[in-house]
Design a protein around this motif. Structure first.
Motif, PDB file in Angstrom:
ATOM      1  N   LEU A 150    -107.452  68.232   6.272  1.00 31.41           N
ATOM      2  CA  LEU A 150    -108.478  69.163   5.808  1.00 31.41           C
ATOM      3  C   LEU A 150    -108.541  70.431   6.665  1.00 31.41           C
ATOM      4  N   VAL A 151    -108.803  71.558   5.999  1.00 30.97           N
ATOM      5  CA  VAL A 151    -109.075  72.826   6.662  1.00 30.97           C
ATOM      6  C   VAL A 151    -110.285  73.446   5.969  1.00 30.97           C
ATOM      7  N   LEU A 152    -111.268  73.886   6.749  1.00 32.11           N
ATOM      8  CA  LEU A 152    -112.423  74.588   6.205  1.00 32.11           C
ATOM      9  C   LEU A 152    -112.184  76.089   6.344  1.00 32.11           C
ATOM     10  N   VAL A 153    -112.436  76.834   5.269  1.00 27.17           N
ATOM     11  CA  VAL A 153    -112.288  78.287   5.287  1.00 27.17           C
ATOM     12  C   VAL A 153    -113.621  78.891   4.878  1.00 27.17           C
ATOM     13  N   GLY A 154    -114.310  79.487   5.845  1.00 26.29           N
ATOM     14  CA  GLY A 154    -115.606  80.104   5.593  1.00 26.29           C
ATOM     15  C   GLY A 154    -115.465  81.563   5.228  1.00 26.29           C
ATOM     16  N   ILE A 155    -116.153  81.966   4.152  1.00 18.83           N
ATOM     17  CA  ILE A 155    -116.146  83.364   3.730  1.00 18.83           C
ATOM     18  C   ILE A 155    -117.193  84.108   4.550  1.00 18.83           C
ATOM     19  N   LYS A 156    -116.762  85.201   5.188  1.00 19.59           N
ATOM     20  CA  LYS A 156    -117.687  85.969   6.023  1.00 19.59           C
ATOM     21  C   LYS A 156    -118.838  86.480   5.180  1.00 19.59           C
ATOM     22  N   THR A 157    -120.021  86.433   5.641  1.00 18.65           N
ATOM     23  CA  THR A 157    -120.472  86.107   6.983  1.00 18.65           C
ATOM     24  C   THR A 157    -121.085  84.715   7.020  1.00 18.65           C
ATOM     25  N   ARG A 158    -122.023  84.435   6.138  1.00 16.67           N
ATOM     26  CA  ARG A 158    -122.758  83.173   6.229  1.00 16.67           C
ATOM     27  C   ARG A 158    -121.900  81.962   5.890  1.00 16.67           C
ATOM     28  N   ALA A 193    -111.302  78.297   9.562  1.00 17.11           N
ATOM     29  CA  ALA A 193    -110.805  79.676   9.521  1.00 17.11           C
ATOM     30  C   ALA A 193    -111.893  80.576   8.959  1.00 17.11           C
ATOM     31  N   GLU A 194    -111.898  81.825   9.435  1.00 18.19           N
ATOM     32  CA  GLU A 194    -112.849  82.819   8.948  1.00 18.19           C
ATOM     33  C   GLU A 194    -112.117  83.771   8.015  1.00 18.19           C
ATOM     34  N   LEU A 195    -112.684  83.972   6.829  1.00 23.45           N
ATOM     35  CA  LEU A 195    -112.020  84.768   5.806  1.00 23.45           C
ATOM     36  C   LEU A 195    -112.841  85.995   5.445  1.00 23.45           C
ATOM     37  N   ASP A 196    -112.223  87.172   5.601  1.00 27.46           N
ATOM     38  CA  ASP A 196    -112.813  88.430   5.138  1.00 27.46           C
ATOM     39  C   ASP A 196    -112.076  88.787   3.849  1.00 27.46           C
ATOM     40  N   ILE A 197    -112.803  88.795   2.733  1.00 28.60           N
ATOM     41  CA  ILE A 197    -112.156  88.999   1.430  1.00 28.60           C
ATOM     42  C   ILE A 197    -112.115  90.454   0.986  1.00 28.60           C
ATOM     43  N   THR A 198    -112.599  91.367   1.806  1.00 25.49           N
ATOM     44  CA  THR A 198    -112.747  92.768   1.410  1.00 25.49           C
ATOM     45  C   THR A 198    -111.486  93.336   0.763  1.00 25.49           C
ATOM     46  N   ILE A 208    -115.297  84.310  -4.970  1.00 30.21           N
ATOM     47  CA  ILE A 208    -114.435  83.132  -4.855  1.00 30.21           C
ATOM     48  C   ILE A 208    -113.032  83.446  -5.370  1.00 30.21           C
ATOM     49  N   ARG A 209    -112.928  84.224  -6.444  1.00 33.48           N
ATOM     50  CA  ARG A 209    -111.617  84.616  -6.957  1.00 33.48           C
ATOM     51  C   ARG A 209    -110.859  85.395  -5.888  1.00 33.48           C
ATOM     52  N   ALA A 210    -111.544  86.328  -5.238  1.00 30.76           N
ATOM     53  CA  ALA A 210    -110.915  87.106  -4.171  1.00 30.76           C
ATOM     54  C   ALA A 210    -110.507  86.204  -3.002  1.00 30.76           C
ATOM     55  N   ALA A 211    -111.365  85.239  -2.681  1.00 34.07           N
ATOM     56  CA  ALA A 211    -111.065  84.314  -1.585  1.00 34.07           C
ATOM     57  C   ALA A 211    -109.838  83.456  -1.911  1.00 34.07           C
ATOM     58  N   MET A 212    -109.729  83.010  -3.150  1.00 35.37           N
ATOM     59  CA  MET A 212    -108.547  82.219  -3.527  1.00 35.37           C
ATOM     60  C   MET A 212    -107.281  83.062  -3.450  1.00 35.37           C
ATOM     61  N   ASP A 213    -107.357  84.333  -3.848  1.00 32.33           N
ATOM     62  CA  ASP A 213    -106.206  85.232  -3.690  1.00 32.33           C
ATOM     63  C   ASP A 213    -105.804  85.338  -2.220  1.00 32.33           C
ATOM     64  N   ALA A 214    -106.794  85.468  -1.339  1.00 33.33           N
ATOM     65  CA  ALA A 214    -106.517  85.572   0.100  1.00 33.33           C
ATOM     66  C   ALA A 214    -105.892  84.289   0.636  1.00 33.33           C
ATOM     67  N   ILE A 215    -106.359  83.150   0.155  1.00 31.40           N
ATOM     68  CA  ILE A 215    -105.803  81.867   0.597  1.00 31.40           C
ATOM     69  C   ILE A 215    -104.348  81.736   0.148  1.00 31.40           C
ATOM     70  N   ILE A 216    -104.079  82.052  -1.114  1.00 27.29           N
ATOM     71  CA  ILE A 216    -102.708  81.967  -1.634  1.00 27.29           C
ATOM     72  C   ILE A 216    -101.804  82.961  -0.894  1.00 27.29           C
ATOM     73  N   TYR A 217    -102.331  84.104  -0.528  1.00 22.52           N
ATOM     74  CA  TYR A 217    -101.591  85.098   0.248  1.00 22.52           C
ATOM     75  C   TYR A 217    -101.190  84.525   1.608  1.00 22.52           C
ATOM     76  N   SER A 218    -101.983  83.573   2.100  1.00 18.02           N
ATOM     77  CA  SER A 218    -101.774  82.990   3.434  1.00 18.02           C
ATOM     78  C   SER A 218    -100.912  81.733   3.430  1.00 18.02           C
ATOM     79  N   GLY A 219    -100.604  81.198   2.274  1.00 19.58           N
ATOM     80  CA  GLY A 219     -99.810  79.977   2.206  1.00 19.58           C
ATOM     81  C   GLY A 219    -100.078  79.246   0.909  1.00 19.58           C
ATOM     82  N   ARG A 220     -99.466  78.081   0.762  1.00 19.08           N
ATOM     83  CA  ARG A 220     -99.643  77.316  -0.468  1.00 19.08           C
ATOM     84  C   ARG A 220    -100.304  75.986  -0.148  1.00 19.08           C
ATOM     85  N   PRO A 221    -101.638  75.937  -0.271  1.00 17.39           N
ATOM     86  CA  PRO A 221    -102.332  74.688   0.025  1.00 17.39           C
ATOM     87  C   PRO A 221    -102.058  73.635  -1.038  1.00 17.39           C
ATOM     88  N   LYS A 222    -102.231  72.389  -0.657  1.00 16.70           N
ATOM     89  CA  LYS A 222    -102.086  71.284  -1.596  1.00 16.70           C
ATOM     90  C   LYS A 222    -103.203  71.334  -2.637  1.00 16.70           C
TER      91      LYS A 222
END
Length: 169
Positions: free
Chosen positions: A32-40, A63-68, A105-119
């Protein structure tokens, strides 16, 4: 005028419930990996990680994710960058405070896919207020709070706001 709808103790209970659901649905927390969207979302992810460590005795990466740079509704000069954590073949839990239209969330998923291919990517939110514009739903929800589009949900967290509470305005 803002009305408090969730106090700090109720918020803590909701996060504990989400934590137990994460353990149950993932049959443990080994991959498991937790990815928090900035800020809260970052603070919520750290609180979930702390509770996971208490319950399972294992530290889960956060991990901390800035989706800007990944938003489709805002112009930005910010360059897209990958997360500093390997997500390949991991079960990623994306964490945010409020789920509304789904565009964050759509932007966050794009950022995650940009960073690798999670299961697998799952979504944990403290509040789901409805009004989706995209076909996105949370897997783990602290509280469903139906709202009108005119209303606003304000999440306060002790780490930056000095207290834990959720208000509707």
């Amino acid at each position: 005028m803002a009305k408090e709808i969730i106090d700090g103790i109720t918020m803590q209970r909701a996060l504990t419930r989400i934590t137990y659901e994460i353990i149950e649905r993932n049959k443990g927390i080994d991959n498991l990996v937790l990815v928090g969207i900035k800020t809260r979302g970052v603070f919520i992810a750290h609180r979930i990680e702390s509770r996971l460590k208490q319950l399972e005795g294992i530290t889960v990466p956060v991990a901390e994710l800035d989706i800007t740079a990944f938003r489709d509704d805002q112009e930005t000069n910010q360059e897209k960058s990958a997360l500093d954590i390997d997500l390949t073949d991991k079960n990623v839990i994306l964490v945010d405070d409020v789920l509304y239209t789904g565009r964050t969330i759509r932007a966050a998923m794009d950022a995650i896919i940009y960073s690798g291919r999670p299961k697998k990517i799952s979504l944990a939110v403290l509040v789901d207020r409805g009004h989706r514009e995209l076909p996105i739903r949370a897997d783990f929800v602290g509280k469903n709070i139906p709202t009108s589009r005119k209303e606003k949900i304000n999440v306060s967290m002790s780490e930056i706001d000095g207290e834990d509470k959720i208000e509707i305005d």
